[in-house]
Design a protein around this motif. Structure first.
Motif, PDB file in Angstrom:
ATOM      1  N   GLY A 379       0.805  -1.210   0.000  1.00 18.87           N
ATOM      2  CA  GLY A 379       0.000   0.000   0.000  1.00 18.87           C
ATOM      3  C   GLY A 379       0.840   1.262   0.000  1.00 18.87           C
ATOM      4  O   GLY A 379       0.333   2.353  -0.299  1.00 18.87           O
ATOM      5  N   GLY A 380       2.131   1.139   0.317  1.00 12.03           N
ATOM      6  CA  GLY A 380       3.007   2.288   0.304  1.00 12.03           C
ATOM      7  C   GLY A 380       3.529   2.635  -1.078  1.00 12.03           C
ATOM      8  O   GLY A 380       4.061   3.734  -1.281  1.00 12.03           O
ATOM      9  N   ILE A 381       3.390   1.726  -2.043  1.00 12.42           N
ATOM     10  CA  ILE A 381       3.904   2.006  -3.391  1.00 12.42           C
ATOM     11  C   ILE A 381       2.814   1.942  -4.460  1.00 12.42           C
ATOM     12  O   ILE A 381       3.036   2.343  -5.593  1.00 12.42           O
ATOM     13  CB  ILE A 381       5.048   1.035  -3.769  1.00 12.42           C
ATOM     14  N   ASN A 382       1.658   1.404  -4.112  1.00 16.16           N
ATOM     15  CA  ASN A 382       0.588   1.280  -5.100  1.00 16.16           C
ATOM     16  C   ASN A 382      -0.765   1.297  -4.385  1.00 16.16           C
ATOM     17  O   ASN A 382      -0.860   0.956  -3.209  1.00 16.16           O
ATOM     18  CB  ASN A 382       0.736  -0.026  -5.905  1.00 16.16           C
ATOM     19  N   ARG A 383      -1.776   1.693  -5.104  1.00 15.73           N
ATOM     20  CA  ARG A 383      -3.137   1.603  -4.565  1.00 15.73           C
ATOM     21  C   ARG A 383      -3.475   0.138  -4.318  1.00 15.73           C
ATOM     22  O   ARG A 383      -3.079  -0.750  -5.079  1.00 15.73           O
ATOM     23  CB  ARG A 383      -4.119   2.205  -5.568  1.00 15.73           C
ATOM     24  N   LEU A 384      -4.207  -0.124  -3.247  1.00 19.86           N
ATOM     25  CA  LEU A 384      -4.630  -1.489  -2.957  1.00 19.86           C
ATOM     26  C   LEU A 384      -5.988  -1.753  -3.599  1.00 19.86           C
ATOM     27  O   LEU A 384      -6.890  -0.917  -3.518  1.00 19.86           O
ATOM     28  CB  LEU A 384      -4.716  -1.724  -1.449  1.00 19.86           C
ATOM     29  N   HIS A 385      -6.119  -2.927  -4.231  1.00 18.14           N
ATOM     30  CA  HIS A 385      -7.395  -3.288  -4.830  1.00 18.14           C
ATOM     31  C   HIS A 385      -8.422  -3.534  -3.733  1.00 18.14           C
ATOM     32  O   HIS A 385      -9.592  -3.175  -3.884  1.00 18.14           O
ATOM     33  CB  HIS A 385      -7.226  -4.533  -5.696  1.00 18.14           C
ATOM     34  N   LYS A 386      -7.975  -4.163  -2.648  1.00 21.16           N
ATOM     35  CA  LYS A 386      -8.806  -4.335  -1.450  1.00 21.16           C
ATOM     36  C   LYS A 386      -7.926  -4.127  -0.234  1.00 21.16           C
ATOM     37  O   LYS A 386      -6.744  -4.490  -0.243  1.00 21.16           O
ATOM     38  CB  LYS A 386      -9.451  -5.718  -1.412  1.00 21.16           C
ATOM     39  N   GLY A 387      -8.506  -3.588   0.806  1.00 23.42           N
ATOM     40  CA  GLY A 387      -7.727  -3.231   1.977  1.00 23.42           C
ATOM     41  C   GLY A 387      -7.430  -4.368   2.922  1.00 23.42           C
ATOM     42  O   GLY A 387      -6.795  -4.153   3.959  1.00 23.42           O
ATOM     43  N   GLU A 388      -7.896  -5.581   2.611  1.00 24.26           N
ATOM     44  CA  GLU A 388      -7.616  -6.713   3.480  1.00 24.26           C
ATOM     45  C   GLU A 388      -7.181  -7.908   2.653  1.00 24.26           C
ATOM     46  O   GLU A 388      -7.402  -7.964   1.447  1.00 24.26           O
ATOM     47  CB  GLU A 388      -8.845  -7.095   4.319  1.00 24.26           C
ATOM     48  N   VAL A 389      -6.533  -8.852   3.342  1.00 32.34           N
ATOM     49  CA  VAL A 389      -6.091 -10.081   2.675  1.00 32.34           C
ATOM     50  C   VAL A 389      -7.316 -10.899   2.295  1.00 32.34           C
ATOM     51  O   VAL A 389      -8.228 -11.085   3.108  1.00 32.34           O
ATOM     52  CB  VAL A 389      -5.177 -10.893   3.605  1.00 32.34           C
ATOM     53  N   GLU A 390      -7.342 -11.394   1.070  1.00 31.94           N
ATOM     54  CA  GLU A 390      -8.474 -12.207   0.606  1.00 31.94           C
ATOM     55  C   GLU A 390      -8.102 -13.688   0.612  1.00 31.94           C
ATOM     56  O   GLU A 390      -6.916 -14.057   0.639  1.00 31.94           O
ATOM     57  CB  GLU A 390      -8.896 -11.764  -0.791  1.00 31.94           C
ATOM     58  N   GLN A 391      -9.131 -14.530   0.547  1.00 35.24           N
ATOM     59  CA  GLN A 391      -8.912 -15.967   0.600  1.00 35.24           C
ATOM     60  C   GLN A 391      -9.692 -16.679  -0.495  1.00 35.24           C
ATOM     61  O   GLN A 391     -10.803 -16.276  -0.842  1.00 35.24           O
ATOM     62  CB  GLN A 391      -9.341 -16.531   1.962  1.00 35.24           C
ATOM     63  N   ALA A 392      -9.080 -17.721  -1.043  1.00 33.55           N
ATOM     64  CA  ALA A 392      -9.737 -18.566  -2.037  1.00 33.55           C
ATOM     65  C   ALA A 392      -8.941 -19.862  -2.137  1.00 33.55           C
ATOM     66  O   ALA A 392      -7.858 -20.003  -1.553  1.00 33.55           O
ATOM     67  CB  ALA A 392      -9.827 -17.859  -3.392  1.00 33.55           C
ATOM     68  N   SER A 393      -9.466 -20.814  -2.904  1.00 32.33           N
ATOM     69  CA  SER A 393      -8.850 -22.141  -2.991  1.00 32.33           C
ATOM     70  C   SER A 393      -7.824 -22.192  -4.124  1.00 32.33           C
ATOM     71  O   SER A 393      -8.048 -22.811  -5.161  1.00 32.33           O
ATOM     72  CB  SER A 393      -9.928 -23.210  -3.196  1.00 32.33           C
ATOM     73  N   PHE A 394      -6.681 -21.554  -3.922  1.00 33.65           N
ATOM     74  CA  PHE A 394      -5.597 -21.592  -4.900  1.00 33.65           C
ATOM     75  C   PHE A 394      -4.809 -22.897  -4.748  1.00 33.65           C
ATOM     76  O   PHE A 394      -4.316 -23.205  -3.660  1.00 33.65           O
ATOM     77  CB  PHE A 394      -4.649 -20.413  -4.693  1.00 33.65           C
ATOM     78  N   ALA A 395      -4.678 -23.638  -5.839  1.00 37.06           N
ATOM     79  CA  ALA A 395      -3.963 -24.915  -5.772  1.00 37.06           C
ATOM     80  C   ALA A 395      -2.508 -24.729  -5.364  1.00 37.06           C
ATOM     81  O   ALA A 395      -1.940 -25.567  -4.658  1.00 37.06           O
ATOM     82  CB  ALA A 395      -4.042 -25.619  -7.132  1.00 37.06           C
ATOM     83  N   VAL A 396      -1.888 -23.635  -5.787  1.00 36.12           N
ATOM     84  CA  VAL A 396      -0.471 -23.438  -5.529  1.00 36.12           C
ATOM     85  C   VAL A 396      -0.195 -23.057  -4.075  1.00 36.12           C
ATOM     86  O   VAL A 396       0.957 -23.046  -3.643  1.00 36.12           O
ATOM     87  CB  VAL A 396       0.101 -22.354  -6.478  1.00 36.12           C
ATOM     88  N   LEU A 397      -1.228 -22.793  -3.297  1.00 39.94           N
ATOM     89  CA  LEU A 397      -1.058 -22.422  -1.891  1.00 39.94           C
ATOM     90  C   LEU A 397      -1.359 -23.571  -0.944  1.00 39.94           C
ATOM     91  O   LEU A 397      -1.433 -23.375   0.266  1.00 39.94           O
ATOM     92  CB  LEU A 397      -1.968 -21.227  -1.545  1.00 39.94           C
ATOM     93  N   LYS A 398      -1.530 -24.774  -1.472  1.00 37.12           N
ATOM     94  CA  LYS A 398      -2.017 -25.884  -0.649  1.00 37.12           C
ATOM     95  C   LYS A 398      -0.927 -26.728   0.004  1.00 37.12           C
ATOM     96  O   LYS A 398      -1.149 -27.897   0.298  1.00 37.12           O
ATOM     97  CB  LYS A 398      -2.943 -26.776  -1.479  1.00 37.12           C
ATOM     98  N   ALA A 399       0.250 -26.156   0.244  1.00 31.20           N
ATOM     99  CA  ALA A 399       1.237 -26.892   1.038  1.00 31.20           C
ATOM    100  C   ALA A 399       0.697 -27.041   2.450  1.00 31.20           C
ATOM    101  O   ALA A 399       0.313 -26.053   3.074  1.00 31.20           O
ATOM    102  CB  ALA A 399       2.565 -26.144   1.052  1.00 31.20           C
TER     103      ALA A 399
END
Length: 457
Positions: A379-399
């Motif tokens: 947020g210090g270098i670019n506008r944020l699309h959303k102000g909070e961390v979002e969650q979804a079922s990304f396969a690459v994050l399933k460690a």
């Protein structure tokens, strides 16, 4: 001889007509065969080299290996040698780690033979892919070394500042990006002051031995797996000016690796260090192989509307997506294997049966913490699309045992942000912001010692 209408047809005319028909038939078959292959591509990398032959119809093929010297022979049936197939040998460079040269020729009528002369013993995987997106039918030749590349070796390599600065260059022999407009300078009014606290040696992440708090702190290297999204056959999103997401993510990933390696208590590994495709499960497997403390996947978002903009951070969800947009993005990113091309005959038995359990729930909680720290710095270098961390079922994050975040650096579909993403100075600022977020997280959440982790597993 008479025709069905009673007219006479001379023998000479019949023979001439038949000959003409035969010539026409052969000509049509020849054109169809020569037009069948639409493109050939070669993706050399240390992990493996991929050869892709794209056609309008499914290819009929056979292959076998020959020893002393090492060769792979591939016969393509129902084809005639054309200019596209003839161009395949010219796509091999001396830097290819596995291919010495390729010979393409007419083996017999209707059969084209490819002889791939190898530099070392390989284990080939040959498979086909059905049409998807802009691709037609594809025959894929994946040439893996007989001794697989160990991702632990990547931890011994450190990029020089010069190599990191060249992170955005298109590797030789790969399609050049379209001419892009120069990046716009950021207005001072858009710049936000860097309010993140400057760290002192006391802030460096440390681990403590089990027992009382009076025991001395033990510092160990923190291992971070950096995952530049897409690559090779999968370009990712494409900007209006022709920028490929895969090039932007690799450049930012290299710059981030150089900065992490410069930290006295951190080291980084790239899941891909060049323009080639890595299946989603293999990206996770590489991170687990090096016992990474954190997995950071880097992307550049796209949307149907060019007005969408801003940076985002995502983590895995065990309860469904946090928004419709997050669900849509996860589905799009999870389709990378279909576009990039995965050999479905080879499966990772461990990852195939990975479930959301207690250990993964703990990893998600840690992911939310690091995601929040990184998002605050972005947020210090670019506008944020959303102000909070979002969650979804990304396969690459399933460690199941590694905190993992996916960073959408900006919208490559937005012309202004596309220009920024291709600006080296902005890529440097993006890498610095991510690193500051990682420092903040590990300063407050030091990882346990490796021996302690082993005793808990």
């Amino acid at each position: 001889m008479t025709s069905a209408g009673g007219g006479k047809i001379t023998r000479r005319r019949l023979i001439g007509s038949a000959a003409a028909g035969l010539v026409l038939l052969v000509s049509r078959n020849s054109v169809a065969a020569s037009a069948s292959v639409m493109a050939v591509r070669v993706w050399p990398a240390r992990d493996y080299t991929r050869i892709t032959i794209e056609s309008r119809e499914p290819l009929v093929f056979s292959h076998h290996s020959v020893r002393n010297p090492e060769r792979l022979v591939v016969d393509l049936e129902g084809l005639e040698l054309n200019s596209i197939l003839q161009s395949l040998p010219t796509k091999i460079t001396g830097q290819d780690p596995y291919i010495q040269l390729i010979r393409a020729g007419r083996n017999r009528p209707g059969v084209v033979r490819l002889v791939i002369e190898l530099k070392a013993e390989i284990v080939p995987q040959v498979f086909t892919l059905k049409p998807i997106g802009e691709y037609g039918h594809r025959l894929v030749l994946d040439l893996y070394p007989a001794e697989p590349v160990d991702p632990l070796l990547a931890l011994l390599e450190k990029l020089s500042p010069e190599e990191a600065a060249a992170g955005g260059a298109t590797p030789p022999g790969l399609p050049e990006k379209a001419e892009e407009p120069p990046a716009r300078r950021l207005a001072e009014a858009e710049r936000k002051p860097d309010t993140s606290p400057r760290e002192t040696p006391v802030d460096r992440p440390k681990t403590r031995k089990p027992g009382s708090e009076d025991e001395p702190a033990v510092t160990r290297l923190i291992t971070i797996a950096i995952d530049p999204g897409h690559g090779g056959e999968d370009p990712g999103a494409v900007g209006a000016a022709g920028s490929y997401e895969k090039n932007v993510t690799l450049s930012v990933g290299r710059r981030l690796k150089a900065r992490i390696d410069a930290e006295p208590n951190m080291r980084a590994m790239l899941t891909r260090d060049a323009d080639y495709f890595v299946p989603l499960q293999q990206r996770v497997a590489k991170a687990r192989r090096v016992q990474a403390d954190l997995f950071v996947s880097i992307h550049a978002d796209a949307f149907i509307s060019p007005s969408a903009r801003g940076s985002s951070v995502f983590v895995l969800s065990d309860k469904g997506a946090s928004s419709t947009a997050a669900r849509w993005l996860a589905q799009k990113e999870n389709a990378a294997d279909l576009i990039g091309g995965v050999n479905l005959g080879v499966k990772d038995s461990h990852l195939a049966r990975t479930l959301l359990d207690l250990s993964q729930t703990a990893a998600i909680n840690d992911s939310l913490k690091v995601g929040k720290a990184v998002l605050g710095e972005l947020g210090g270098i670019n506008r944020l699309h959303k102000g909070e961390v979002e969650q979804a079922s990304f396969a690459v994050l399933k460690a199941p045992d590694i905190p993992s975040i996916l960073i959408e650096t900006a919208f490559i579909s937005n012309p202004e942000e596309e220009a920024r993403l291709n600006d080296e100075a902005y890529q440097d600022r993006m890498a610095e912001a991510i690193l500051r977020g990682l420092r903040r997280y590990f300063a407050k959440n030091p990882p346990m010692s490796k021996s302690r982790l082993a005793s808990l597993n």
